[in-house]
Design a protein around this motif. Structure first.
Motif, PDB file in Angstrom:
ATOM      1  N   ALA A  97       0.744  -1.333   0.040  1.00  0.00           N
ATOM      2  CA  ALA A  97      -0.042  -0.028   0.111  1.00  0.00           C
ATOM      3  C   ALA A  97       0.850   1.286   0.136  1.00  0.00           C
ATOM      4  O   ALA A  97       1.763   1.226   0.775  1.00  0.00           O
ATOM      5  N   GLY A  98       0.661   2.118  -0.824  1.00  0.00           N
ATOM      6  CA  GLY A  98       1.310   3.444  -0.739  1.00  0.00           C
ATOM      7  C   GLY A  98       0.441   4.513  -1.295  1.00  0.00           C
ATOM      8  O   GLY A  98      -0.681   4.396  -1.645  1.00  0.00           O
ATOM      9  N   PRO A  99       1.244   5.864  -1.436  1.00  0.00           N
ATOM     10  CA  PRO A  99       0.402   7.012  -1.702  1.00  0.00           C
ATOM     11  C   PRO A  99      -0.026   7.560  -3.276  1.00  0.00           C
ATOM     12  O   PRO A  99      -0.887   7.814  -3.643  1.00  0.00           O
ATOM     13  N   VAL A 100       0.833   6.661  -4.151  1.00  0.00           N
ATOM     14  CA  VAL A 100       0.863   6.908  -5.410  1.00  0.00           C
ATOM     15  C   VAL A 100       1.114   5.813  -6.377  1.00  0.00           C
ATOM     16  O   VAL A 100       1.606   4.780  -6.125  1.00  0.00           O
ATOM     17  N   ILE A 101       0.512   5.753  -7.562  1.00  0.00           N
ATOM     18  CA  ILE A 101       0.656   4.704  -8.503  1.00  0.00           C
ATOM     19  C   ILE A 101       2.128   4.611  -9.100  1.00  0.00           C
ATOM     20  O   ILE A 101       2.676   5.699  -9.139  1.00  0.00           O
ATOM     21  N   THR A 102       2.850   3.624  -8.782  1.00  0.00           N
ATOM     22  CA  THR A 102       4.168   3.518  -9.362  1.00  0.00           C
ATOM     23  C   THR A 102       4.528   1.950  -9.390  1.00  0.00           C
ATOM     24  O   THR A 102       3.998   1.075  -8.892  1.00  0.00           O
ATOM     25  N   VAL A 103       5.448   1.748 -10.331  1.00  0.00           N
ATOM     26  CA  VAL A 103       5.850   0.341 -10.520  1.00  0.00           C
ATOM     27  C   VAL A 103       6.980   0.104  -9.725  1.00  0.00           C
ATOM     28  O   VAL A 103       7.569  -1.103  -9.795  1.00  0.00           O
ATOM     29  N   THR A 104       7.678   1.037  -9.179  1.00  0.00           N
ATOM     30  CA  THR A 104       8.706   0.789  -8.471  1.00  0.00           C
ATOM     31  C   THR A 104       8.078   0.098  -6.947  1.00  0.00           C
ATOM     32  O   THR A 104       6.953   0.169  -6.495  1.00  0.00           O
ATOM     33  N   ALA A 105       9.194  -0.137  -6.185  1.00  0.00           N
ATOM     34  CA  ALA A 105       8.937  -0.717  -4.948  1.00  0.00           C
ATOM     35  C   ALA A 105       8.604   0.369  -3.803  1.00  0.00           C
ATOM     36  O   ALA A 105       8.623   0.169  -2.529  1.00  0.00           O
ATOM     37  N   ASN A 106       8.389   1.578  -4.257  1.00  0.00           N
ATOM     38  CA  ASN A 106       8.363   2.627  -2.999  1.00  0.00           C
ATOM     39  C   ASN A 106       6.724   2.771  -2.563  1.00  0.00           C
ATOM     40  O   ASN A 106       5.898   3.872  -2.984  1.00  0.00           O
ATOM     41  N   TYR A 107       6.540   1.775  -1.879  1.00  0.00           N
ATOM     42  CA  TYR A 107       5.214   1.649  -1.260  1.00  0.00           C
ATOM     43  C   TYR A 107       5.282   1.542   0.286  1.00  0.00           C
ATOM     44  O   TYR A 107       6.541   1.260   0.592  1.00  0.00           O
ATOM     45  N   ASP A 108       4.706   2.112   1.118  1.00  0.00           N
ATOM     46  CA  ASP A 108       4.915   2.348   2.640  1.00  0.00           C
ATOM     47  C   ASP A 108       4.759   0.973   3.310  1.00  0.00           C
ATOM     48  O   ASP A 108       5.355   1.006   4.432  1.00  0.00           O
ATOM     49  N   TYR A 109       3.762   0.130   2.851  1.00  0.00           N
ATOM     50  CA  TYR A 109       3.193  -0.869   3.708  1.00  0.00           C
ATOM     51  C   TYR A 109       3.681  -2.138   2.859  1.00  0.00           C
ATOM     52  O   TYR A 109       2.837  -1.962   1.810  1.00  0.00           O
ATOM     53  N   TRP A 110       3.641  -3.200   3.422  1.00  0.00           N
ATOM     54  CA  TRP A 110       4.027  -4.331   2.920  1.00  0.00           C
ATOM     55  C   TRP A 110       3.340  -5.734   3.571  1.00  0.00           C
ATOM     56  O   TRP A 110       3.157  -5.531   4.977  1.00  0.00           O
ATOM     57  N   GLY A 111       2.607  -6.769   2.956  1.00  0.00           N
ATOM     58  CA  GLY A 111       1.983  -7.762   3.545  1.00  0.00           C
ATOM     59  C   GLY A 111       3.373  -8.706   3.558  1.00  0.00           C
ATOM     60  O   GLY A 111       4.338  -8.543   3.308  1.00  0.00           O
ATOM     61  N   GLN A 112       2.858  -9.967   4.319  1.00  0.00           N
ATOM     62  CA  GLN A 112       3.818 -10.788   4.525  1.00  0.00           C
ATOM     63  C   GLN A 112       4.130 -11.920   3.379  1.00  0.00           C
ATOM     64  O   GLN A 112       4.791 -12.725   3.604  1.00  0.00           O
ATOM     65  N   GLY A 113       3.257 -11.908   2.191  1.00  0.00           N
ATOM     66  CA  GLY A 113       3.549 -12.442   1.152  1.00  0.00           C
ATOM     67  C   GLY A 113       2.982 -13.988   1.179  1.00  0.00           C
ATOM     68  O   GLY A 113       2.509 -14.569   2.210  1.00  0.00           O
ATOM     69  N   THR A 114       2.575 -14.237  -0.086  1.00  0.00           N
ATOM     70  CA  THR A 114       1.956 -15.639  -0.069  1.00  0.00           C
ATOM     71  C   THR A 114       2.656 -16.497  -1.373  1.00  0.00           C
ATOM     72  O   THR A 114       2.693 -15.777  -2.416  1.00  0.00           O
ATOM     73  N   LEU A 115       2.703 -17.778  -1.234  1.00  0.00           N
ATOM     74  CA  LEU A 115       3.594 -18.603  -2.025  1.00  0.00           C
ATOM     75  C   LEU A 115       2.581 -19.104  -3.371  1.00  0.00           C
ATOM     76  O   LEU A 115       1.547 -19.700  -2.854  1.00  0.00           O
ATOM     77  N   VAL A 116       3.091 -18.895  -4.549  1.00  0.00           N
ATOM     78  CA  VAL A 116       2.292 -19.409  -5.571  1.00  0.00           C
ATOM     79  C   VAL A 116       3.285 -20.278  -6.216  1.00  0.00           C
ATOM     80  O   VAL A 116       4.447 -19.785  -6.832  1.00  0.00           O
ATOM     81  N   THR A 117       2.853 -21.311  -6.512  1.00  0.00           N
ATOM     82  CA  THR A 117       3.850 -22.536  -7.113  1.00  0.00           C
ATOM     83  C   THR A 117       2.994 -22.981  -8.314  1.00  0.00           C
ATOM     84  O   THR A 117       1.995 -23.590  -8.178  1.00  0.00           O
ATOM     85  N   VAL A 118       3.513 -22.763  -9.622  1.00  0.00           N
ATOM     86  CA  VAL A 118       2.854 -23.474 -10.881  1.00  0.00           C
ATOM     87  C   VAL A 118       3.854 -24.414 -11.179  1.00  0.00           C
ATOM     88  O   VAL A 118       4.867 -24.304 -11.698  1.00  0.00           O
ATOM     89  N   SER A 119       3.252 -25.956 -11.439  1.00  0.00           N
ATOM     90  CA  SER A 119       3.914 -26.942 -12.002  1.00  0.00           C
ATOM     91  C   SER A 119       3.634 -27.049 -13.512  1.00  0.00           C
ATOM     92  O   SER A 119       2.566 -26.580 -14.030  1.00  0.00           O
ATOM     93  N   SER A 120       4.635 -27.454 -13.905  1.00  0.00           N
ATOM     94  CA  SER A 120       4.577 -27.767 -15.588  1.00  0.00           C
ATOM     95  C   SER A 120       3.882 -28.902 -15.930  1.00  0.00           C
ATOM     96  O   SER A 120       3.802 -29.750 -14.953  1.00  0.00           O
TER      97      SER A 120
END
Length: 120
Positions: A97-120
């Protein structure tokens, strides 16, 4: 603002998953929300972002046409719908979450992450 991501898992190639990220607090709609991912041995990279109202979005080129970002401000939740998944989409996905739209990692708050695994 605390963020809680969920929805990751193991899926076969060409399958679908929907990630969710729920935020706490009353000011969710004032935040731009983003999704990033980090594959093993690689740097964290931008995936998608959405404005506070939901009216403006941006996606990484390689996921356009397959991924969709959306939000429900009444539920304080942002979503990442992922279709036609490929093994190269395998990563830990983070919401931010952050104040402005950006494709950089310049966000103020981050979640803990969730793992996505795609098998072939």
């Amino acid at each position: 603002v605390p963020l809680q991501a969920s929805g990751g898992g193991l899926v076969q190639a060409e399958g679908s998953l929907r990630l969710s990220c729920e935020a706490s607090g009353r000011t969710f709609s004032s935040y731009v929300m983003g999704w990033f991912r980090q594959a093993p041995g690689k740097e964290r990279e931008f995936v998608a972002t959405i404005s506070g109202s939901g009216g403006r979005t941006a996606l990484k080129n390689s996921v356009k046409g397959r991924f969709t970002i959306s939000r429900d401000n009444a539920k304080n939740t942002v979503y990442l719908q992922m279709n036609s998944l490929k093994p190269e989409d395998t990563a830990v996905y983070y919401c931010a979450a952050g104040p402005v739209i950006t494709v950089t990692a310049n966000y103020d708050y981050w979640g803990q992450g969730t793992l996505v695994t795609v098998s072939s």
